[in-house]
Design a protein around this motif. Structure first.
Motif, mmCIF file in Angstrom:
data_model
loop_
_atom_site.group_PDB
_atom_site.id
_atom_site.type_symbol
_atom_site.label_atom_id
_atom_site.label_comp_id
_atom_site.label_asym_id
_atom_site.label_seq_id
_atom_site.Cartn_x
_atom_site.Cartn_y
_atom_site.Cartn_z
ATOM 1 N N LEU A 5 8.988 2.526 9.447
ATOM 2 C CA LEU A 5 7.939 2.195 10.410
ATOM 3 C C LEU A 5 7.619 0.701 10.373
ATOM 4 C CD1 LEU A 5 5.730 2.833 12.443
ATOM 5 C CD2 LEU A 5 4.252 3.539 10.554
ATOM 6 N N VAL A 6 7.499 0.145 9.175
ATOM 7 C CA VAL A 6 7.201 -1.275 9.055
ATOM 8 C C VAL A 6 8.336 -2.122 9.622
ATOM 9 C CG1 VAL A 6 6.851 -3.169 7.411
ATOM 10 C CG2 VAL A 6 5.602 -1.018 7.137
ATOM 11 N N MET A 7 9.562 -1.724 9.366
ATOM 12 C CA MET A 7 10.688 -2.468 9.900
ATOM 13 C C MET A 7 10.737 -2.397 11.432
ATOM 14 S SD MET A 7 12.123 -4.046 7.435
ATOM 15 C CE MET A 7 10.438 -4.200 6.805
ATOM 16 N N SER A 8 10.281 -1.298 11.992
ATOM 17 C CA SER A 8 10.228 -1.210 13.456
ATOM 18 C C SER A 8 9.166 -2.164 14.006
ATOM 19 C CB SER A 8 9.935 0.224 13.903
ATOM 20 O OG SER A 8 8.607 0.614 13.598
ATOM 21 N N LEU A 9 8.076 -2.353 13.268
ATOM 22 C CA LEU A 9 7.066 -3.315 13.695
ATOM 23 C C LEU A 9 7.617 -4.734 13.656
ATOM 24 C CD1 LEU A 9 3.770 -2.082 11.978
ATOM 25 C CD2 LEU A 9 4.353 -2.000 14.400
ATOM 26 N N ALA A 10 8.495 -5.009 12.715
ATOM 27 C CA ALA A 10 9.060 -6.347 12.596
ATOM 28 C C ALA A 10 9.863 -6.740 13.827
ATOM 29 C CB ALA A 10 9.930 -6.442 11.346
ATOM 30 N N ALA A 11 10.253 -5.751 14.633
ATOM 31 C CA ALA A 11 11.018 -6.033 15.854
ATOM 32 C C ALA A 11 10.121 -6.271 17.068
ATOM 33 C CB ALA A 11 11.974 -4.876 16.147
ATOM 34 N N VAL A 25 0.840 -1.201 0.000
ATOM 35 C CA VAL A 25 0.000 0.000 0.000
ATOM 36 C C VAL A 25 0.874 1.250 0.000
ATOM 37 C CG1 VAL A 25 -1.768 1.290 1.238
ATOM 38 C CG2 VAL A 25 -1.885 -1.198 1.156
ATOM 39 N N ALA A 26 1.973 1.230 0.754
ATOM 40 C CA ALA A 26 2.887 2.374 0.776
ATOM 41 C C ALA A 26 3.460 2.644 -0.611
ATOM 42 C CB ALA A 26 4.005 2.131 1.785
ATOM 43 N N MET A 27 3.817 1.589 -1.339
ATOM 44 C CA MET A 27 4.335 1.763 -2.691
ATOM 45 C C MET A 27 3.263 2.325 -3.621
ATOM 46 S SD MET A 27 6.924 -1.470 -3.306
ATOM 47 C CE MET A 27 5.733 -2.748 -2.933
ATOM 48 N N GLN A 28 2.029 1.868 -3.433
ATOM 49 C CA GLN A 28 0.938 2.402 -4.248
ATOM 50 C C GLN A 28 0.709 3.889 -3.967
ATOM 51 O OE1 GLN A 28 -2.019 -0.445 -2.968
ATOM 52 N NE2 GLN A 28 -1.871 -1.603 -4.878
ATOM 53 N N LEU A 29 0.872 4.270 -2.718
ATOM 54 C CA LEU A 29 0.764 5.688 -2.373
ATOM 55 C C LEU A 29 1.849 6.502 -3.062
ATOM 56 C CD1 LEU A 29 -0.090 5.436 1.432
ATOM 57 C CD2 LEU A 29 -1.522 6.522 -0.316
ATOM 58 N N VAL A 61 -2.284 -4.214 11.412
ATOM 59 C CA VAL A 61 -3.538 -3.913 10.709
ATOM 60 C C VAL A 61 -3.951 -2.460 10.912
ATOM 61 C CG1 VAL A 61 -4.330 -6.303 10.760
ATOM 62 C CG2 VAL A 61 -5.028 -4.741 12.604
ATOM 63 N N GLU A 62 -3.549 -1.855 12.019
ATOM 64 C CA GLU A 62 -3.822 -0.432 12.208
ATOM 65 C C GLU A 62 -3.060 0.395 11.183
ATOM 66 O OE1 GLU A 62 -3.554 3.075 15.642
ATOM 67 O OE2 GLU A 62 -2.786 1.067 16.057
ATOM 68 N N VAL A 63 -1.797 0.030 10.970
ATOM 69 C CA VAL A 63 -0.996 0.714 9.951
ATOM 70 C C VAL A 63 -1.600 0.495 8.568
ATOM 71 C CG1 VAL A 63 1.237 0.697 8.758
ATOM 72 C CG2 VAL A 63 1.149 0.706 11.265
ATOM 73 N N TYR A 64 -1.947 -0.748 8.283
ATOM 74 C CA TYR A 64 -2.542 -1.060 6.979
ATOM 75 C C TYR A 64 -3.789 -0.219 6.746
ATOM 76 C CZ TYR A 64 -4.893 -3.584 3.253
ATOM 77 O OH TYR A 64 -5.524 -3.894 2.076
ATOM 78 N N ALA A 65 -4.669 -0.164 7.740
ATOM 79 C CA ALA A 65 -5.929 0.569 7.588
ATOM 80 C C ALA A 65 -5.688 2.055 7.374
ATOM 81 C CB ALA A 65 -6.810 0.343 8.813
ATOM 82 N N THR A 66 -4.727 2.609 8.091
ATOM 83 C CA THR A 66 -4.421 4.035 7.952
ATOM 84 C C THR A 66 -3.944 4.349 6.544
ATOM 85 O OG1 THR A 66 -3.858 4.227 10.294
ATOM 86 C CG2 THR A 66 -2.998 5.922 8.818
ATOM 87 N N TRP A 67 -3.026 3.555 6.036
ATOM 88 C CA TRP A 67 -2.481 3.807 4.702
ATOM 89 C C TRP A 67 -3.491 3.465 3.617
ATOM 90 C CZ3 TRP A 67 3.037 1.308 5.538
ATOM 91 C CH2 TRP A 67 3.719 2.066 6.495
ATOM 92 N N ARG A 68 -4.267 2.411 3.823
ATOM 93 C CA ARG A 68 -5.281 2.042 2.833
ATOM 94 C C ARG A 68 -6.341 3.143 2.727
ATOM 95 N NH1 ARG A 68 -7.446 -3.032 0.785
ATOM 96 N NH2 ARG A 68 -9.007 -2.399 -0.746
ATOM 97 N N THR A 69 -6.690 3.759 3.857
ATOM 98 C CA THR A 69 -7.660 4.856 3.839
ATOM 99 C C THR A 69 -7.092 6.073 3.127
ATOM 100 O OG1 THR A 69 -8.634 4.083 5.918
ATOM 101 C CG2 THR A 69 -9.090 6.367 5.278
ATOM 102 N N GLU A 70 -5.785 6.314 3.301
ATOM 103 C CA GLU A 70 -5.154 7.413 2.579
ATOM 104 C C GLU A 70 -5.176 7.157 1.078
ATOM 105 O OE1 GLU A 70 -0.888 9.873 2.378
ATOM 106 O OE2 GLU A 70 -1.119 8.171 3.760
#
Length: 223
Positions: A166-172, A140-144, A188-197
């Protein structure tokens, strides 16, 4: 009968009554009290050559599902709107009719399976699925970025690179379902935020995932 078996038995009886002409057999942990816990689903094997209405199996439309079909078999794995899970294996020509997938169905199902695996302590498969979930965030970030710049060709990075950090920080974040919010809920919170954008018309709905995790952590869950 322990409390963890109550919803599985009730759902099996409901489905058997709704499909009187179908040979329906529960399997997996059904009826095995020592194997049942809050993460347990209902596994059913059906044998039929007749169409099967989805509503007869699942009641309301599933929140998320994976449906794999072949010439002589179908396997449909579902997450209901309250977080319970029903898996159905069909032998014969009969197929489930009336399934309708949400626009983010694949991500919903992925998140649910990741949470269930991590809840059972399977960090290997749970980690694999969680990485797929994080990858969905990056897509989704790439699509943005493509939308921002009006092209899919990029020679260098840019402002959206902070999303990768940010995603890499979640991986930790630890591969556990507690404390809350856990890595799946954060993802999923991150996904929803970016998908809504990306798509202002997108409507996120993650309460069934929360219900799945709550049920898994509640040893007295009875459905």
């Amino acid at each position: 009968m322990g409390t963890n078996t109550e919803w599985q038995h009730a759902e099996f009886q409901r489905i058997a009554a709704a499909l009187p002409g179908v040979d329906a057999d529960p399997h997996g942990s059904f009826g095995q009290q020592d194997r049942l816990d809050g993460w347990s689903d209902l596994d059913l094997r059906l044998t039929t050559d007749e169409p099967i209405p989805a509503v007869a199996l699942f009641g309301d439309a599933p929140w998320a599902y994976e449906d794999v079909r072949a010439d002589t078999a179908e396997v449909c794995r579902t997450v209901l709107t309250d977080g319970r899970r029903i898996d159905v294996s069909i032998t014969g020509a009969g197929r489930i009719q009336g399934l309708s997938a949400a626009p983010d169905n694949d991500v919903r199902f992925l998140a649910a399976m990741a949470a269930a695996k991590l809840g059972r302590g399977d960090r290997l498969i749970g980690g694999h699925l969680t990485l797929e979930l994080l990858r969905a965030c990056l897509v989704v970030a790439m699509q943005l970025r493509d939308r921002d710049l009006g092209t899919t060709v990029h020679r260098t990075g840019g402002a959206r690179d902070r999303y990768a950090e940010l995603v890499m920080s979640l991986a930790a974040v630890p591969l556990t379902v507690s404390p809350r919010p856990n890595i799946v809920e954060r993802a999923v919170e991150v996904y929803a935020t970016w998908r809504t954008e990306l798509d202002p018309g997108y409507v996120s709905w993650w309460s069934p995932l929360v219900g799945l995790i709550d049920r898994g952590l509640d040893k007295s869950s009875s459905g």
